[in-house]
Design a protein around this motif. Structure first.
Motif, PDB file in Angstrom:
ATOM      1  N   LYS A 131       0.823  -1.208   0.000  1.00  0.00           N
ATOM      2  CA  LYS A 131       0.000   0.000   0.000  1.00  0.00           C
ATOM      3  C   LYS A 131       0.860   1.263   0.000  1.00  0.00           C
ATOM      4  N   ALA A 132       2.032   1.204   0.640  1.00  0.00           N
ATOM      5  CA  ALA A 132       2.951   2.342   0.591  1.00  0.00           C
ATOM      6  C   ALA A 132       3.431   2.573  -0.835  1.00  0.00           C
ATOM      7  N   ALA A 133       3.626   1.499  -1.588  1.00  0.00           N
ATOM      8  CA  ALA A 133       4.036   1.630  -2.981  1.00  0.00           C
ATOM      9  C   ALA A 133       2.939   2.290  -3.816  1.00  0.00           C
ATOM     10  N   ILE A 134       1.691   1.943  -3.546  1.00  0.00           N
ATOM     11  CA  ILE A 134       0.579   2.587  -4.263  1.00  0.00           C
ATOM     12  C   ILE A 134       0.551   4.079  -3.951  1.00  0.00           C
ATOM     13  N   LYS A 135       0.744   4.418  -2.688  1.00  0.00           N
ATOM     14  CA  LYS A 135       0.812   5.832  -2.322  1.00  0.00           C
ATOM     15  C   LYS A 135       1.981   6.515  -3.031  1.00  0.00           C
ATOM     16  N   GLY A 136       3.154   5.876  -2.994  1.00  0.00           N
ATOM     17  CA  GLY A 136       4.347   6.495  -3.541  1.00  0.00           C
ATOM     18  C   GLY A 136       4.296   6.713  -5.035  1.00  0.00           C
ATOM     19  N   MET A 137       3.609   5.838  -5.765  1.00  0.00           N
ATOM     20  CA  MET A 137       3.599   5.988  -7.217  1.00  0.00           C
ATOM     21  C   MET A 137       2.544   6.982  -7.701  1.00  0.00           C
ATOM     22  N   THR A 138       1.691   7.455  -6.803  1.00  0.00           N
ATOM     23  CA  THR A 138       0.585   8.324  -7.219  1.00  0.00           C
ATOM     24  C   THR A 138       1.082   9.619  -7.854  1.00  0.00           C
ATOM     25  N   ILE A 139       1.957  10.340  -7.187  1.00  0.00           N
ATOM     26  CA  ILE A 139       2.415  11.621  -7.728  1.00  0.00           C
ATOM     27  C   ILE A 139       3.238  11.416  -8.998  1.00  0.00           C
ATOM     28  N   VAL A 140       3.985  10.313  -9.056  1.00  0.00           N
ATOM     29  CA  VAL A 140       4.794  10.043 -10.249  1.00  0.00           C
ATOM     30  C   VAL A 140       3.901   9.776 -11.459  1.00  0.00           C
ATOM     31  N   ILE A 141       2.871   8.941 -11.260  1.00  0.00           N
ATOM     32  CA  ILE A 141       1.946   8.655 -12.360  1.00  0.00           C
ATOM     33  C   ILE A 141       1.206   9.927 -12.769  1.00  0.00           C
TER      34      ILE A 141
END
Length: 263
Positions: free
Chosen positions: A170-180
């Motif tokens: 879930k931390a990875a989903i959070k982390g990729m949000t701004i990048v995507i």
């Protein structure tokens, strides 16, 4: 984004819980909906109930996802909306000890990979395929081609003991949000993530009857309101994120101000 019958949506994990509530909300606005889910029994029933298309799919399987997107688009046209609710976990401490023998038991790397595969890779797989389709559309009157909502968890920020794989996923989903969001900005596609707290979904809702004291304890742990979150509250926030064109690259907690203790 204007939400009406001219727009189609795909919702993963759409047969129950957060996904089902979001599907109902979008259908109430006239949006054409396709439900992606592994469970054909609940999926078909849900689709019939709300007037949606059901696509049996395993988000961990590339061919299954491709077939589901093809079916959904054949029925409803190219989607402008993707809401990712599919997910799950396998619990266990990084290392633990057998209570009887004291033997050290490591968390299996295969279980860690499975949890990331379902939550993080499964979410990203659907984001990529949906965004690629959205990019073929003409922008609407606001310049937008599509919008995506992902589902994380407060575990992304305060994972509890025994949640190492789930918290990482879930931390990875959070982390990729701004990048995507940055990657898709030139295409006019937005993405945001909701971090739900303790929600009254089928996974926890069953505690009401099986273990009412545990259920009541969970509710009491929420600062305010002292209850589990409703799936409809998730759906309301997801729809707000879809409608409001200036919300982009955000991760928003939906948790009644709870901050998870170590256990």
């Amino acid at each position: 984004m204007k939400l009406d019958s001219s727009v189609s949506a795909i919702i993963t994990g759409g047969a129950s819980g957060l996904g089902a509530a979001t599907a109902r909300h979008l259908r109430s606005l006239g949006v054409k909906v396709a439900l992606f889910d592994k469970n054909p029994e609940t999926g078909e029933a849900m689709a019939k109930e709300i007037g949606a298309v059901f696509c049996e799919v395993d988000v961990m399987d590339e061919a299954s996802v491709d077939a589901a997107f093809a079916k959904a688009r054949a029925a409803n046209g190219q989607e402008r909306i993707l809401v990712n609710c599919a997910g799950g976990g396998r619990g266990g401490k990084t290392i633990s000890r057998d209570k009887q023998t004291g033997e050290i038991i490591p968390f299996k790397a295969s279980d860690f990979e499975w949890v990331l595969g379902l939550n993080t890779v499964g979410t990203f797989r659907c984001v990529v395929k949906s965004a690629a389709g959205m990019a073929t559309l003409e922008p609407d009157e606001t310049g937008e081609r599509g919008a995506i909502v992902n589902t994380g968890s407060v575990a992304a920020e305060e994972g509890q003991i025994g949640q190492v794989a789930y918290a990482a996923a879930k931390a990875a989903i959070k982390g990729m949000t701004i990048v995507i969001a940055r990657d898709l900005s030139s295409e006019g596609i937005r993405i945001n993530t909701i971090l739900p707290g303790i929600m009254d979904t089928p996974m926890l809702g069953g505690l009401k009857t099986r273990a009412p004291q545990v259920y009541q304890g969970l509710a009491a742990s929420v600062p305010f309101p002292k209850r589990l979150g409703a799936a409809e509250e998730y759906a309301d926030l997801a729809v707000t994120m879809l409608r409001n064109g200036y919300i982009n690259g955000e991760t928003v907690r939906l948790d009644g101000a709870i901050r998870m203790a170590p256990r």
